[in-house]
Motif scaffolding. Structure first.
Motif, PDB file in Angstrom:
ATOM      1  N   HIS A 163      12.790  -0.828  -9.687  1.00 39.63           N
ATOM      2  CA  HIS A 163      11.764  -0.240 -10.564  1.00 39.63           C
ATOM      3  C   HIS A 163      12.188  -0.448 -12.015  1.00 39.63           C
ATOM      4  O   HIS A 163      13.300  -0.098 -12.396  1.00 39.63           O
ATOM      5  CB  HIS A 163      11.618   1.247 -10.229  1.00 39.63           C
ATOM      6  CG  HIS A 163      10.435   1.884 -10.858  1.00 39.63           C
ATOM      7  ND1 HIS A 163       9.434   2.478 -10.121  1.00 39.63           N
ATOM      8  CD2 HIS A 163      10.078   2.021 -12.161  1.00 39.63           C
ATOM      9  CE1 HIS A 163       8.514   2.958 -10.947  1.00 39.63           C
ATOM     10  NE2 HIS A 163       8.890   2.693 -12.186  1.00 39.63           N
ATOM     11  N   CYS A 217      11.081   4.044  -3.123  1.00 47.40           N
ATOM     12  CA  CYS A 217      11.459   4.117  -4.544  1.00 47.40           C
ATOM     13  C   CYS A 217      11.292   5.547  -5.035  1.00 47.40           C
ATOM     14  O   CYS A 217      10.495   6.320  -4.491  1.00 47.40           O
ATOM     15  CB  CYS A 217      10.591   3.156  -5.341  1.00 47.40           C
ATOM     16  SG  CYS A 217      11.056   3.057  -7.090  1.00 47.40           S
ATOM     17  N   HIS A 226       4.885   1.797 -10.015  1.00 43.49           N
ATOM     18  CA  HIS A 226       5.946   0.955  -9.448  1.00 43.49           C
ATOM     19  C   HIS A 226       5.749  -0.499  -9.859  1.00 43.49           C
ATOM     20  O   HIS A 226       4.760  -1.137  -9.494  1.00 43.49           O
ATOM     21  CB  HIS A 226       5.957   1.051  -7.920  1.00 43.49           C
ATOM     22  CG  HIS A 226       7.106   0.292  -7.314  1.00 43.49           C
ATOM     23  ND1 HIS A 226       8.376   0.812  -7.230  1.00 43.49           N
ATOM     24  CD2 HIS A 226       7.175  -0.958  -6.794  1.00 43.49           C
ATOM     25  CE1 HIS A 226       9.175  -0.076  -6.673  1.00 43.49           C
ATOM     26  NE2 HIS A 226       8.476  -1.169  -6.400  1.00 43.49           N
ATOM     27  N   CYS A 255       9.639   6.542  -7.382  1.00 42.42           N
ATOM     28  CA  CYS A 255       8.279   6.794  -7.874  1.00 42.42           C
ATOM     29  C   CYS A 255       7.320   7.198  -6.759  1.00 42.42           C
ATOM     30  O   CYS A 255       6.159   7.525  -7.039  1.00 42.42           O
ATOM     31  CB  CYS A 255       7.754   5.578  -8.623  1.00 42.42           C
ATOM     32  SG  CYS A 255       7.528   4.132  -7.592  1.00 42.42           S
TER      33      CYS A 255
HETATM   34 ZN   LIG Z   1       9.083   2.558  -8.089  1.00 36.85          ZN
END
Ligand SMILES: [Zn+2]
Length: 214
Positions: free
Chosen positions: A154, A67, A109, A69
Motif C-alpha cells: 500500500h 491490507c 488501496h 486498508c
Molecule cells: Zn491497502
C-alpha cells in the motif's frame, strides 16, 4: 532498437565487476569518499553479491483483503498524525533519529503505479503542504522524500526532515546516519509533528491524530 534490458543482463554486468569473494570494490572516488558518507572507508568491505532472485517476493498487503486498508482508520491509533476521509499521515512514536519522519498514505488501496487519477491528483498538493510544513520546523534544514514500497504494497510516501545546519547529513546517506543517531524522544516528536498536522487541517480539513494532539 532492442527491447529494454533483462534482469539477467543487468545482473551479469554487476557480476563481471566483482572481485574476490564476489565483492564489488568500494567506490572510493564516489560517495564513499565524500564527507557526507557516514563510515570510514579504510576497512569497509561490500557484502558478497547475492544470487539473482527467481521472482520479486510478495509484499505485505499485496491483496487488499489482507491490507490494513480493509479496516476503517482508527482515529485514536497510536502514531496517527492527521487524517481525513481520503488520506492519513503517520509517524513512529518510538522516534527516529531525525527531527521528523512521517509517511503519507491514501485510504484507497493502491501503489504509485496503480493510483487512480483522483488519488494522484490529490497527492501533489499534499506533498507540497507536508514538505512546506516540515521545512518550517526550526530543527529541519531540508525535507527529503522517499517511496520504497519493498515491504508494504500500500502506497506510503516518506517525508524526512534533514537536521538543520548538520551539513554532513545532506543527501541520500542521511538514512545511514539516521540508523546510528539517538532516538528523538516521543514528546519532541509530538511537538514537531503538530504544526504539520495543523497545516493539513487548515488546507484539507480532517482531524489531528493522537500523535499530534496529546
Ligand atoms: Zn491497502
Amino acid at each position: 532498437m532492442d527491447a529494454p534490458e533483462s534482469p539477467e543482463d543487468y545482473y551479469a554486468r554487476i557480476e563481471a565487476a566483482l572481485g574476490d569473494e564476489r565483492r564489488l570494490p568500494v567506490a572510493v572516488e564516489e560517495m564513499p569518499g565524500w564527507d557526507i558518507y557516514p563510515y570510514e572507508i579504510d576497512f569497509l568491505k561490500i557484502k558478497p553479491l547475492a544470487p539473482l532472485a527467481d521472482t520479486e517476493p510478495a509484499r505485505r498487503g499485496e491483496d487488499p483483503e489482507t491490507c490494513w486498508c480493509a479496516e476503517p482508520v482508527d482515529p485514536e491509533a497510536d502514531g496517527l498524525v492527521w487524517s481525513n476521509d481520503e488520506w492519513k499521515l503517520s509517524t513512529d512514536l518510538d522516534g527516529s533519529g531525525l527531527p521528523i519522519m512521517v509517511w503519507l498514505s491514501p485510504l484507497t488501496h493502491c501503489d504509485l503505479p496503480t493510483m487512480p487519477p483522483a488519488v494522484a491528483a490529490g497527492l501533489g498538493p499534499l506533498i507540497a503542504t507536508v514538505s512546506a510544513a516540515v521545512e518550517e520546523l526550526p530543527s529541519v534544514g531540508r525535507v527529503q522524500l522517499a517511496k520504497y514500497g519493498d515491504g508494504g504494497a500500500h502506497l506510503h510516501m516518506l517525508f524526512m526532515g534533514r537536521p538543520a545546519r548538520i551539513l554532513q547529513f545532506r543527501g541520500s546517506p542521511m538514512l545511514d546516519w539516521e540508523e546510528n543517531l539517538p532516538r528523538v524522544p516521543a514528546e519532541v516528536v509530538a511537538r514537531n509533528v503538530r504544526p504539520v498536522a495543523e497545516a493539513l487541517v487548515a488546507a484539507y480539513g480532517g482531524r489531528l491524530g493522537p500523535a499530534a494532539r496529546d
